[in-house]
Enzyme design. Structure first.
Site, short mmCIF file in Angstrom:
data_model
loop_
_atom_site.label_atom_id
_atom_site.label_comp_id
_atom_site.label_asym_id
_atom_site.label_seq_id
_atom_site.Cartn_x
_atom_site.Cartn_y
_atom_site.Cartn_z
N HIS A 146 0.83 -1.21 0.00
CA HIS A 146 0.00 0.00 0.00
C HIS A 146 0.87 1.27 0.00
O HIS A 146 0.72 2.13 -0.86
CB HIS A 146 -0.92 -0.01 1.23
CG HIS A 146 -1.73 1.24 1.39
ND1 HIS A 146 -3.02 1.35 0.94
CD2 HIS A 146 -1.41 2.45 1.91
CE1 HIS A 146 -3.47 2.57 1.18
NE2 HIS A 146 -2.51 3.25 1.78
N GLU A 147 1.76 1.35 0.96
CA GLU A 147 2.59 2.56 1.07
C GLU A 147 3.46 2.73 -0.16
O GLU A 147 3.74 3.84 -0.61
CB GLU A 147 3.44 2.53 2.34
CG GLU A 147 2.63 2.56 3.64
CD GLU A 147 1.62 3.70 3.71
OE1 GLU A 147 1.86 4.76 3.10
OE2 GLU A 147 0.58 3.53 4.37
N HIS B 128 1.75 4.68 -2.81
CA HIS B 128 1.90 6.13 -2.65
C HIS B 128 3.29 6.56 -3.17
O HIS B 128 3.42 7.61 -3.81
CB HIS B 128 1.83 6.52 -1.17
CG HIS B 128 0.46 6.45 -0.57
ND1 HIS B 128 -0.63 7.13 -1.07
CD2 HIS B 128 0.00 5.79 0.54
CE1 HIS B 128 -1.69 6.90 -0.31
NE2 HIS B 128 -1.34 6.09 0.68
ZN ZN Z 1 -2.46 5.30 2.24
#
Ligand code: ZN
Length: 682
Positions: A469-470, A473
């Protein structure tokens, strides 16, 4: 001053700050210098006598504040991930100064006049799409900040902003202190029965670090729940852990956050009224893709009903297990995760805790996270052992495009420490911009317990998910190809920003990727096919709970921030307010607590998610719809990655995000894939 490393451009690759040379006492003088420079740069724009043009206003505006941006990103990277007492005290001193400075720019009447003048004649100016959108965004953001108010209102607004910045910093400081104080000490290893050897050694190490040799310390996570609740066999230990977690910020001690959050709510409501909105939620959502609180509330209510119903069904199964045992008891919140694992084991024959040996951190990173990005986008990663970040645990990777050109730096800070705030996040140290000729430096932070020396780091499936997830980003930041720094990378609407990171989670279970990274630490065997099948089969499992606890937190955020100025001025009891709000939306099942309670809800009382915690589910509509698109088009292929990168990730904030989405998808997003994924469809 002359030898302050923050005041001269870094000579390190990509402009990586020379953290080894920076001492805490360098920060405040550097900020002072940077505030002054920024003001001088803006006044050089506003003293120009000729009529505003894009070239004499927007271009220098985008070039202004460079030193401040550099110093601020350098500092806040450290204050989030390694906030020693000294750094915390600087952050506290800085908060009101920063807020006052931002206001002095955002509320500058002469600057606003120039931008408004350009905005009024937008159709006559010969601008390209990015330039045009830049004028629109600066105009909207300055109006939203209050640049159009009269002087008296602006003065009050500035006071409110400064007080709020002090309060939100205070909230975070209290939370960090209470989280550390409430770490649970166990005297006997038997109380921690169920934990793995690695988890036990991490707990023994955490105790030793606190001078409690021979004991075990379990540190708390940001969530209400704790990963160990699923494996601790001792019911009393589970209860101690959950009670400690839930009591953060409301114990009547020096770290109590109740007064702090009430004042935050009151001042935000007053500010919204000053700016012409009914509530803080109305103010915030007016400049998000959602547009209004009504749109948000309607989605949350629509999802809450089936989510609560599914959670109740899940609870009945847990209760049945307990009822069949010798000493039955009603399932409590601290029992949920533990018995959920029993149901999972029974229904899917799957023991998630036993999966850790397949998730060795280095393998997950290199052969999972990086590999998926290489397959999709052609980018490669080289560790730069010659470069160091802000902490000895940082790892720095240089990222290259398929054609060998340089893309940027990726910094990974995996491990938890007492000076790091909870949760996981991405931030930028350098923003990409063609105007400034800069390439991005992005950071990922997680809070993985550090194993004892010489032992491998074995991740949980949740931690694997967080890393993917990170990293999503991080890709958003790395892939930016914008001219103006205002639009770089993740500088997009709050309720859009989670979308790319959520999409990146889809590669966790993608067969080639999973086979590549999920290898047994000792035998190198891949995760057995039947386990993979069970993981797939159990994807919607426990989603009633997961969706409910999330929606409850999102609703609490909306409830606090939908108060009008008068309502917020009343003397509100925090616990009763929470209970009433949760009952209102039907998410008041005591066995399913909210993911965060108000007194430790850092996202909305100290982070940037106030009235915006709904963003995760809002952007998941786009995420689920995008996952469908990848599946329809053959999944993990360069053409697919390149399209997503070119039409969506790379444009950053430089165009309307829903327009970018249509560009990529060929139509607007639909909600059905989300409902199916979470088991919420009829
Ligand atoms: Zn996030």
């Amino acid at each position: 001053m002359a030898d302050n490393p923050l005041l001269s451009p870094s000579t390190l690759p990509y402009g990586l700050p020379d953290y080894a040379a920076i001492r805490p006492e360098h920060y405040l003088p550097a900020f002072e210098q940077a505030f002054g420079d920024h003001k001088a740069e803006v006044s050089r724009i506003t003293v120009v006598r000729s009529m505003p043009t894009f070239e004499n206003t927007l271009v220098p505006l985008e070039e202004s504040g460079r030193l401040l941006g550099d110093v601020a990103r350098t500092f806040y990277t450290v204050s989030s991930a390694d906030a020693t007492d000294e750094i915390q005290s600087i952050e506290e001193q800085l908060a009101p100064l920063m807020s006052a400075h931002q206001d002095s720019i955002q509320l500058d009447s002469a600057l606003f006049w120039r931008i408004k003048t350009l905005h009024d004649q937008l159709d006559e100016l010969e601008l390209d799409a990015e330039q045009r959108y830049l004028v629109e965004r600066h105009f909207t953001e300055m109006s939203h900040a209050g640049a159009g108010l009269d002087d008296e209102a602006k003065a009050r607004l500035t006071e409110l902003n400064q007080r709020l910045s002090t309060l939100t910093t205070q909230f975070e400081k209290n939370l960090l202190a209470d989280t550390n104080d409430l770490a649970v000490v166990f005297d006997d290893a038997a109380e921690l029965d169920g934990l793995s050897e690695g988890e036990l050694s991490a707990a023994a190490q955490a105790a030793a670090d606190r001078g409690l040799e021979g004991k075990w310390v379990v540190t708390l996570t940001l969530f209400t729940g704790h990963p160990y609740l699923s494996s601790l066999t001792d019911r009393a230990s589970r209860e101690r852990l959950l009670t400690a977690s839930r009591s953060r910020g409301s114990r009547g001690n020096d770290h109590d956050n109740r007064d702090t959050l009430r004042e935050i709510v009151r001042l935000r409501a007053e500010r919204a009224a000053l700016l012409g909105y009914d509530s803080h939620a109305a103010y915030i959502t007016s400049d998000e893709t959602a547009g209004s609180p009504a749109a948000v509330h309607s989605l949350l209510r629509e999802l809450a009903v089936p989510a609560a119903r599914n959670a109740a069904r899940e609870q009945a199964k847990l209760q049945a297990i307990v009822d069949a045992a010798p000493d039955p008891f009603p399932i409590a919140a601290h029992d949920w995760a533990f018995y959920t694992e029993k149901v999972r084991a029974a229904e899917y024959d799957l023991d998630r805790a036993a999966l850790r040996p397949w998730f060795e951190a280095e393998r997950v990173l290199q052969d999972g996270v990086f590999r998926a990005a290489t397959d999709l986008y052609g980018i490669t990663f080289t560790e730069r052992h010659d470069l160091q970040g802000y902490h000895a645990d940082n790892r720095v990777f240089e990222v290259h495009n398929a054609d060998g050109s340089e893309l940027g730096l990726y910094v990974l800070d995996l491990y938890t420490r007492d000076t790091k705030r909870g949760g996981a996040w991405m931030n930028s140290i350098v923003l990409q911009s063609r105007l400034r000729g800069t390439a991005p430096i992005v950071v990922n932070n997680l809070n993985v317990p550090k194993p004892a020396a010489g032992r491998p780091t074995l991740l949980s499936l949740d931690e694997v998910t967080t890393l993917f997830h990170e990293f999503g980003h991080a890709l958003h930041g790395l892939f930016a190809t914008v001219t103006y720094p205002h639009f770089a990378g993740t500088n997009v609407f709050r309720d859009f920003v989670e979308f790319p990171s959520q999409v990146n989670e889809m590669w966790i279970y993608w067969p080639e990727i999973l086979a590549s990274y999920a290898r047994h630490i000792d035998t190198d065997e891949p995760l057995p096919a039947e386990v993979v099948e069970k993981l797939h089969a159990s994807e919607a499992f426990n989603q009633g709970f997961a969706t409910s606890e999330y929606l409850a937190a999102a609703w609490l955020d909306q409830a606090w921030h939908s108060l009008t100025e008068d309502e917020a001025a009343a003397d509100i009891d925090v616990a009763s307010f929470e209970a009433a709000a949760l009952a209102d939306i039907g998410l008041d099942n005591p066995a399913v607590p909210t993911r965060y309670s108000s007194t430790y809800f850092a996202h909305v009382f100290s982070g940037g998610y106030s009235a915006g915690y709904y963003s995760y589910i809002w952007s998941e509509v786009l995420d689920a719809d995008t996952v469908e698109w990848f599946r329809e088009n053959g999944g993990l292929r360069r053409e697919n990655g390149d399209r997503f990168r070119g039409r969506l990730l790379g444009v950053g904030g430089s165009k309307d995000p829903l327009e970018a989405y249509r560009d990529f998808r060929g139509r607007d997003a639909v909600i059905q894939p989300l409902l199916e994924r979470r088991g919420l469809a009829d």
